[in-house]
Design a protein around this motif. Sequence first.
Motif, PDB file in Angstrom:
ATOM      1  N   PHE A  19     -63.676 116.417 -28.019  1.00 22.52           N
ATOM      2  CA  PHE A  19     -63.448 115.164 -27.299  1.00 22.52           C
ATOM      3  C   PHE A  19     -64.208 115.112 -25.971  1.00 22.52           C
ATOM      4  CE2 PHE A  19     -59.782 115.230 -30.132  1.00 22.52           C
ATOM      5  CZ  PHE A  19     -59.780 113.923 -30.588  1.00 22.52           C
ATOM      6  N   GLU A  20     -64.702 116.239 -25.508  1.00 21.54           N
ATOM      7  CA  GLU A  20     -65.453 116.246 -24.245  1.00 21.54           C
ATOM      8  C   GLU A  20     -66.756 115.464 -24.362  1.00 21.54           C
ATOM      9  OE1 GLU A  20     -65.908 120.378 -23.348  1.00 21.54           O
ATOM     10  OE2 GLU A  20     -63.970 120.503 -22.312  1.00 21.54           O
ATOM     11  N   SER A  21     -67.218 115.230 -25.577  1.00 22.93           N
ATOM     12  CA  SER A  21     -68.469 114.484 -25.774  1.00 22.93           C
ATOM     13  C   SER A  21     -68.255 112.970 -25.721  1.00 22.93           C
ATOM     14  CB  SER A  21     -69.092 114.868 -27.131  1.00 22.93           C
ATOM     15  OG  SER A  21     -68.213 114.509 -28.197  1.00 22.93           O
ATOM     16  N   LEU A  22     -67.009 112.508 -25.653  1.00 21.30           N
ATOM     17  CA  LEU A  22     -66.699 111.076 -25.654  1.00 21.30           C
ATOM     18  C   LEU A  22     -66.491 110.567 -24.243  1.00 21.30           C
ATOM     19  CD1 LEU A  22     -64.152 110.994 -28.622  1.00 21.30           C
ATOM     20  CD2 LEU A  22     -66.592 110.467 -28.700  1.00 21.30           C
ATOM     21  N   PRO A  23     -67.013 109.364 -23.933  1.00 23.12           N
ATOM     22  CA  PRO A  23     -66.816 108.809 -22.582  1.00 23.12           C
ATOM     23  C   PRO A  23     -65.357 108.434 -22.351  1.00 23.12           C
ATOM     24  CG  PRO A  23     -67.835 107.169 -24.029  1.00 23.12           C
ATOM     25  CD  PRO A  23     -67.805 108.452 -24.794  1.00 23.12           C
ATOM     26  N   HIS A  24     -64.897 108.609 -21.120  1.00 21.99           N
ATOM     27  CA  HIS A  24     -63.549 108.221 -20.681  1.00 21.99           C
ATOM     28  C   HIS A  24     -62.437 109.019 -21.362  1.00 21.99           C
ATOM     29  CE1 HIS A  24     -65.875 104.999 -18.957  1.00 21.99           C
ATOM     30  NE2 HIS A  24     -66.128 104.468 -20.141  1.00 21.99           N
ATOM     31  N   ILE A  25     -62.789 110.139 -21.976  1.00 25.16           N
ATOM     32  CA  ILE A  25     -61.793 111.028 -22.577  1.00 25.16           C
ATOM     33  C   ILE A  25     -61.851 112.358 -21.823  1.00 25.16           C
ATOM     34  CG2 ILE A  25     -61.024 112.206 -24.665  1.00 25.16           C
ATOM     35  CD1 ILE A  25     -60.752 109.213 -24.879  1.00 25.16           C
ATOM     36  N   TYR A  26     -60.695 112.820 -21.381  1.00 26.03           N
ATOM     37  CA  TYR A  26     -60.648 114.026 -20.555  1.00 26.03           C
ATOM     38  C   TYR A  26     -59.609 115.001 -21.132  1.00 26.03           C
ATOM     39  CZ  TYR A  26     -62.942 110.716 -17.451  1.00 26.03           C
ATOM     40  OH  TYR A  26     -63.791 109.765 -16.930  1.00 26.03           O
TER      41      TYR A  26
END
Length: 285
Positions: A19-26
């Motif tokens: 999920f680190e590769s997705l924007p606005h996901i932390y």
Amino acid sequence: MRQSFHTKNAYTAPILKAFESLPHIYPIYQQKYEVLSFGEVCVHGLPHINDPLRQADEIAHIQPTEGKKNILMLHTSLGTNYYMSEELGIEFFPSASYPLLDTFDYIALGHWHNYQQLKGFRNACYSGSTERLSESEISSEKGYCTLQLTPQGISTPTFHAIPTRTWHKWHIGNCHEKSVTEIRNELLHLRDTHLCQQAIISLHLSDLKTEQRYDLAHAKVKEIFEEALVVNLRSENRHEAHFFSNLPTQQLENLETLFESFLLSKNISGSEQLLQKARSYFEEE
């Protein structure tokens, strides 16, 4: 096609890392306390930690940020009402640290699958899962929570229910008193009177006779509910001694069929070879 499966170990990356590769996901997953800042809001995250000593050390670092609205996210159980069945009474978040929770504007909880606002805390809530994950949740609404930022802090959550996948749980009992055709007709009636397309179906057939198991095996029941997403079949044999003592004499005449059904019901390794050998003895009689 050959598939290989890898167990989790110190050298494999957690799936949440993707999920680190997705924007606005932390994602917060590395078994440590982390703080993320978004303008006037700070989100403090404590993921599930396997080692109790390490968890205690990470809890000692938790502290709200001055001048910010603080949200604490916990993947844990708070109180005995929120244990999962497999935990056998383990309390993941120690009650001695409960006063710490009231120093935050909101406690966002994960781990318990149903929506629940917690009493006894300033502002704490389990939003629950967005899908039903077990039969115990069939009657539970699923959804998500929203919050409002106010000059006083953060509002209590508002729950929004969402449509979820249909899950049916059915039981057909006293199967030994019915023919396979009668049982199949009951299953067809259930299929035709309920929404089964892409549904999850939990089906329990109890008191089956041994020779019924072949005609009511999982693959054949799944054919009836071919539009369902999943069919979880649990079939239960009558006690074998009781079964044989009450079996009509005419049903004992075809021993080959009875023996085949018995092997199928027991899922015995090498049953086909055993059946071939048995057939040679039956033919000699």
